[in-house]
Motif scaffolding. Structure first.
Motif, PDB file in Angstrom:
ATOM      1  N   LYS A 617       0.840  -1.198   0.000  1.00 35.42           N
ATOM      2  CA  LYS A 617       0.000   0.000   0.000  1.00 35.42           C
ATOM      3  C   LYS A 617       0.876   1.250   0.000  1.00 35.42           C
ATOM      4  O   LYS A 617       1.823   1.369   0.780  1.00 35.42           O
ATOM      5  CB  LYS A 617      -0.911   0.026   1.227  1.00 35.42           C
ATOM      6  CG  LYS A 617      -1.781   1.271   1.325  1.00 35.42           C
ATOM      7  CD  LYS A 617      -2.704   1.219   2.534  1.00 35.42           C
ATOM      8  CE  LYS A 617      -3.464   2.534   2.728  1.00 35.42           C
ATOM      9  NZ  LYS A 617      -4.259   2.904   1.554  1.00 35.42           N
ATOM     10  N   SER A 619       1.309   5.111   0.785  1.00 39.40           N
ATOM     11  CA  SER A 619       0.791   6.216   1.595  1.00 39.40           C
ATOM     12  C   SER A 619       1.571   7.475   1.249  1.00 39.40           C
ATOM     13  O   SER A 619       2.797   7.448   1.161  1.00 39.40           O
ATOM     14  CB  SER A 619       0.943   5.916   3.087  1.00 39.40           C
ATOM     15  OG  SER A 619       0.230   4.760   3.452  1.00 39.40           O
ATOM     16  N   ASP A 621       2.915  10.791   2.493  1.00 39.03           N
ATOM     17  CA  ASP A 621       3.208  11.317   3.829  1.00 39.03           C
ATOM     18  C   ASP A 621       3.322  12.837   3.860  1.00 39.03           C
ATOM     19  O   ASP A 621       2.870  13.480   4.804  1.00 39.03           O
ATOM     20  CB  ASP A 621       4.522  10.716   4.346  1.00 39.03           C
ATOM     21  CG  ASP A 621       4.495   9.196   4.342  1.00 39.03           C
ATOM     22  OD1 ASP A 621       3.444   8.622   4.678  1.00 39.03           O
ATOM     23  OD2 ASP A 621       5.524   8.574   3.983  1.00 39.03           O
ATOM     24  N   THR A 651      -6.222  13.025  -5.408  1.00 31.45           N
ATOM     25  CA  THR A 651      -7.405  12.164  -5.551  1.00 31.45           C
ATOM     26  C   THR A 651      -7.423  11.496  -6.918  1.00 31.45           C
ATOM     27  O   THR A 651      -7.646  10.284  -7.043  1.00 31.45           O
ATOM     28  CB  THR A 651      -8.688  12.988  -5.344  1.00 31.45           C
ATOM     29  OG1 THR A 651      -8.849  13.270  -3.956  1.00 31.45           O
ATOM     30  CG2 THR A 651      -9.917  12.243  -5.833  1.00 31.45           C
ATOM     31  N   VAL A 676      -9.845  11.373  -1.846  1.00 31.78           N
ATOM     32  CA  VAL A 676      -8.906  11.338  -0.730  1.00 31.78           C
ATOM     33  C   VAL A 676      -9.635  11.813   0.522  1.00 31.78           C
ATOM     34  O   VAL A 676     -10.255  12.879   0.521  1.00 31.78           O
ATOM     35  CB  VAL A 676      -7.686  12.246  -1.001  1.00 31.78           C
ATOM     36  CG1 VAL A 676      -6.870  12.463   0.267  1.00 31.78           C
ATOM     37  CG2 VAL A 676      -6.806  11.630  -2.081  1.00 31.78           C
ATOM     38  N   ARG A 677      -9.604  10.997   1.571  1.00 31.98           N
ATOM     39  CA  ARG A 677     -10.267  11.339   2.837  1.00 31.98           C
ATOM     40  C   ARG A 677      -9.312  12.094   3.752  1.00 31.98           C
ATOM     41  O   ARG A 677      -8.101  12.119   3.547  1.00 31.98           O
ATOM     42  CB  ARG A 677     -10.738  10.052   3.523  1.00 31.98           C
ATOM     43  CG  ARG A 677     -11.656   9.188   2.666  1.00 31.98           C
ATOM     44  CD  ARG A 677     -13.081   9.647   2.728  1.00 31.98           C
ATOM     45  NE  ARG A 677     -13.951   8.871   1.866  1.00 31.98           N
ATOM     46  CZ  ARG A 677     -15.276   8.833   2.013  1.00 31.98           C
ATOM     47  NH1 ARG A 677     -15.859   9.499   2.984  1.00 31.98           N
ATOM     48  NH2 ARG A 677     -16.018   8.131   1.178  1.00 31.98           N
ATOM     49  N   ASN A 679      -8.239  11.400   6.654  1.00 28.26           N
ATOM     50  CA  ASN A 679      -7.214  10.577   7.302  1.00 28.26           C
ATOM     51  C   ASN A 679      -6.105  10.159   6.340  1.00 28.26           C
ATOM     52  O   ASN A 679      -5.059   9.684   6.759  1.00 28.26           O
ATOM     53  CB  ASN A 679      -7.855   9.330   7.922  1.00 28.26           C
ATOM     54  CG  ASN A 679      -8.449   8.403   6.872  1.00 28.26           C
ATOM     55  OD1 ASN A 679      -9.131   8.854   5.958  1.00 28.26           O
ATOM     56  ND2 ASN A 679      -8.199   7.116   6.996  1.00 28.26           N
ATOM     57  N   GLU A 680      -6.317  10.342   5.028  1.00 22.77           N
ATOM     58  CA  GLU A 680      -5.297  10.023   4.030  1.00 22.77           C
ATOM     59  C   GLU A 680      -4.510  11.257   3.584  1.00 22.77           C
ATOM     60  O   GLU A 680      -3.521  11.131   2.876  1.00 22.77           O
ATOM     61  CB  GLU A 680      -5.956   9.417   2.785  1.00 22.77           C
ATOM     62  CG  GLU A 680      -6.726   8.139   3.015  1.00 22.77           C
ATOM     63  CD  GLU A 680      -7.481   7.742   1.776  1.00 22.77           C
ATOM     64  OE1 GLU A 680      -7.091   6.740   1.153  1.00 22.77           O
ATOM     65  OE2 GLU A 680      -8.441   8.453   1.395  1.00 22.77           O
ATOM     66  N   SER A 681      -4.988  12.426   3.963  1.00 24.23           N
ATOM     67  CA  SER A 681      -4.384  13.655   3.471  1.00 24.23           C
ATOM     68  C   SER A 681      -2.983  13.836   4.041  1.00 24.23           C
ATOM     69  O   SER A 681      -2.774  13.711   5.249  1.00 24.23           O
ATOM     70  CB  SER A 681      -5.251  14.855   3.854  1.00 24.23           C
ATOM     71  OG  SER A 681      -4.679  16.050   3.397  1.00 24.23           O
ATOM     72  N   SER A 728      -4.086   3.220  -7.730  1.00 20.21           N
ATOM     73  CA  SER A 728      -4.799   2.136  -7.047  1.00 20.21           C
ATOM     74  C   SER A 728      -4.917   0.876  -7.905  1.00 20.21           C
ATOM     75  O   SER A 728      -5.137  -0.214  -7.385  1.00 20.21           O
ATOM     76  CB  SER A 728      -6.197   2.595  -6.619  1.00 20.21           C
ATOM     77  OG  SER A 728      -6.939   3.021  -7.745  1.00 20.21           O
TER      78      SER A 728
END
Length: 736
Positions: A617, A619, A621, A651, A676-677, A679-681, A728
């Motif tokens: 996955k 991420s 950062d 996104t 993009v939520r 918590n993912e930002s 994705s």
């Protein structure tokens, strides 16, 4: 383009509708009398087309731009207040009505002429020509990151400075002192000798009776008092406390609600409708067939949307009923092959001997990049409220082009445009989607059939499946690297050219370049999407450039810098972002760092992205941004737009994909078209450079560079090259 004369420019004041108005310095003719009654109330003075002053000494900018979250109206008000020398507390803005006289001539001037040096004597003629062009095009549009760099620079600043001169001259006459003895400060005129002081409002009426200068003296940056600072946003409080009225919030007495379903395959037409069950449901009043859609009208939206689910519809067959994303991309890539092998392409850039450089190269690269269709996914879905009578049509909506919508609705309803009114609202996102009038036209047609006001709301599914999409594009590259590790050739062929025309070009010094394009049209409707063609080409060119750097055995940052020696402004932006991001630091396994550089909409933006890859996955950062927009009128606003552009582009890069199956869009809502939520930002840091160069845009330049910086970071972390978005759909499970 309408009637045009060679009359010398002159304006005079007229008293109309209880408010005195004077035209801004634009040929042809005297325009202000036509608008005074539509933008002023009793006691207000329209000093020019952009500026009015009320008896309480409050100044209002009449802004020919829409609000969709970007804060442009606020920044334009800063520009006006500074040139006028009004205090920020005394200034506000009003959106201009959707009428011909507020067609945005300054936007046309900015796009068509930019910083061209126009002799003062010709400025009124040029401005008048721009007005006629924008009127002919029905252009009152907000887009292209043009609010500040076009309307602000060529319209608002000039109007503010001209109004300041007019007020000072009026005070000079009233007080019997030389104008050079007077100054403007904090919405007052001051006699610098005696200290005498009076509010602008005292001189507004007299000032408006004098012809304004088309070329007033503008301030220089060291004289700015409000520009360059972060003034509080006037629109934020109402958005926070819920009192802001968006298009979807519009209320008209007696209105009903409509839900709509359009043909799933673009181009199909309505053949028949079985609405027996829907008509028997509580609250349902009308079934309205349209050419390519059917609408259910009911007392409430829930009733309408539930009834719509029961309707059985037959749509006409089309030639595209079997089309798929796979078949479309096969067509794209065949077009690219034909463009290279058959010479059927059209040239953007053709410099040097590409084939010769490729033949002598120490290393060559050949890669094809792909991006999918993308929806706009505004948080406020498409909607419009309309009321139609035999003689008139009113539409309540949030639009990026109120004047254009007015003409579109008038044409669809076969009405004179004078009988159509657009009641403009702020928008819950635009990104180019709300420059297209489909929902407004639908609402008007439905309201005509119903015989009363109707609010049409598209479901999220309708919004996703009937967008005007950013195009899917394939782009093929070839490059040559010589024995010294220098890039000797760059070739790029892509399909479907839109705008801006310069989007596929590169800033780097490469002697042999060939950039060309081919046509490969599809049935999928196209529309402007944030940063338009830069959003595709930014990914293509900056990701492939990293491939070239690796093939040359060079650091991607250093390689860029070495090819920008004749562009110190570009180098400064790159250097700033690299230093701020800690470029060159050793990163632990599973982490990567990528870089990109983009020039778009008059601004330079460099971005560095940090990623972590854990258990397959990716991420994101951290994102570090350096931006040179020439001058940041509102630093907070520019920072916010960089952050917004990053999230929007991120996104798309991570998740955005509209697939075509059996001719129709497969996706329908946020479960299969995710955003993009929070918590993912990632952490986003923005560094602003005020270079003093021509002022650029802010709303779009932050978007193009995020995708290439992201995939370059993924390569740095994993050694895996990503040439197709979204991320994705890529498999990183083998990386450990």
């Amino acid at each position: 383009m309408g009637k045009w004369t060679r009359r010398a420019f002159i304006t005079t004041g007229v008293l109309a509708g209880g408010a005195l108005a004077v035209g801004v310095a634009i040929r042809p003719g005297h325009r202000a009398p036509k608008v005074a009654g539509q933008v002023t109330e009793d006691g207000e003075v329209l000093v020019n087309m952009w500026v009015k002053i009320d008896p309480r000494n409050k100044v209002t900018l009449v802004a020919a731009h829409s609000e969709m979250g970007q804060g442009a109206q606020n920044a334009l008000t800063q520009m006006l207040a500074d040139e006028l020398d009004a205090s920020w507390e005394d200034t506000s803005f009003l959106e201009a009505p959707a009428i011909d006289e507020y067609a945005n001539w300054a936007l046309g001037k900015g796009f068509l002429l930019g910083d061209a040096d126009i002799p003062k004597a010709l400025v009124p003629t040029v401005d008048g020509a721009m007005l006629q062009i924008m009127k002919a095009m029905k252009m009152q549009i907000t887009g292209g990151s043009a609010s500040i760099r076009a309307t602000g620079v060529y319209g608002v600043r000039v109007a503010g400075a001209a109004a300041r001169e007019m007020l000072i001259n009026a005070a000079s006459e009233a007080w019997g002192v030389p104008a050079v003895q007077l100054d403007a400060r904090d919405t007052h005129i001051i006699d610098t000798n005696s200290g005498k002081r009076a509010p602008f409002a005292e001189f507004a009426l007299a000032a408006s009776q004098k012809p304004p200068s088309p070329t007033p003296t503008l301030k220089t940056p060291e004289q700015f008092r409000i520009m360059g600072k972060s003034a509080p946003r006037r629109d934020i409080p109402a958005k926070v406390d819920g009192t802001a009225i968006f298009g979807i919030d519009a209320q008209v007495e007696g209105m009903k609600h409509a839900a709509i379903m359009a043909a799933p395959v673009f181009g199909a037409q309505l053949v028949s409708v079985d609405s027996t069950q829907a008509e028997s449901m509580a609250g349902v009043s009308h079934v309205v067939p349209l050419d390519d859609a059917v609408a259910i009208v009911a007392d409430g939206y829930w009733q309408a949307s539930q009834a719509l689910k029961t309707v059985k519809v037959e749509w006409s067959a089309t030639d595209n009923d079997a089309a798929s994303s796979e078949s479309l991309f096969n067509g794209f890539e065949q077009s690219l092959a034909d463009g290279i092998d058959g010479g059927s392409s059209k040239s953007d850039v053709d410099d040097g001997d590409i084939e010769g450089a490729l033949a002598l190269a120490a290393a060559t690269l050949d890669a094809t990049y792909r991006v999918p269709y993308l929806a706009h996914a505004c948080m406020e879905p498409m909607n419009a409220t309309a009321r139609v009578t035999d003689e008139s049509c009113d539409v309540w909506i949030g639009t990026q082009n109120p004047l254009g919508f007015r003409y579109d609705v008038a044409a669809a309803m076969d009405m004179d445009v004078e009988n159509v009114q657009i009641h403009q609202h702020p928008m819950g996102g635009g990104f180019g989607r709300r420059s297209i009038s489909d929902s407004a036209v639908q609402a008007a047609k439905i309201a005509r059939e119903v015989g009363g006001p109707v609010k049409l709301i598209w479901s999220r599914e309708e919004d996703v499946r009937h967008d005007h999409y950013r195009p899917a594009v394939a782009s093929r590259f070839r490059a040559a690297v010589d024995q010294n590790g220098q890039i000797a050739a760059w070739e790029n062929v892509y399909h479907e050219k839109h705008e801006p025309v310069e989007a596929p070009t590169i800033p780097y010094a490469v002697a042999a370049q060939k950039i060309h394009h081919v046509d490969s049209p599809t049935h999928v409707p196209f529309g402007p999407w944030r940063s338009v063609d830069h959003s595709q080409h930014g990914f293509f060119t900056e990701a492939f450039f990293d491939e070239v750097a690796v093939a040359a055995g060079k650091d991607p940052y250093e390689y860029r810098m070495s090819l920008l020696t004749d562009k110190p402004r570009h180098q400064k932006v790159l250097r700033t972002v690299a230093e701020a991001a800690g470029w060159g630091e050793q990163l632990p396994r599973g982490r990567g760092r990528g870089i990109s550089l983009q020039e778009s909409f008059g601004s330079l933006v460099a971005q560095v992205v940090d990623v972590s890859v854990t258990e397959g996955k990716v991420s994101v950062d951290r994102v570090v941004v350096a931006v040179d927009a020439g001058f940041a009128v509102s630093p907070d606003g520019l920072t916010a737009q960089m952050e917004s552009g990053v999230i929007y582009g991120l996104t798309a890069a991570l998740y955005g994909e509209i697939n075509i199956e059996d001719g129709a869009v497969k996706q329908s809502n946020f479960h299969d078209y995710p955003m993009v939520r929070m918590n993912e930002s990632p952490l986003i840091e923005t560094h602003i450079i005020n270079s003093g160069e021509a002022w650029g845009g802010a709303g779009e330049p932050g978007t193009p560079g995020i995708a290439p910086a992201l995939v370059n970071a993924v390569f740095d972390a994993t050694g895996l090259r990503v040439r197709e978005l979204p991320l994705s759909k890529q498999d990183f499970s083998d990386f450990s």
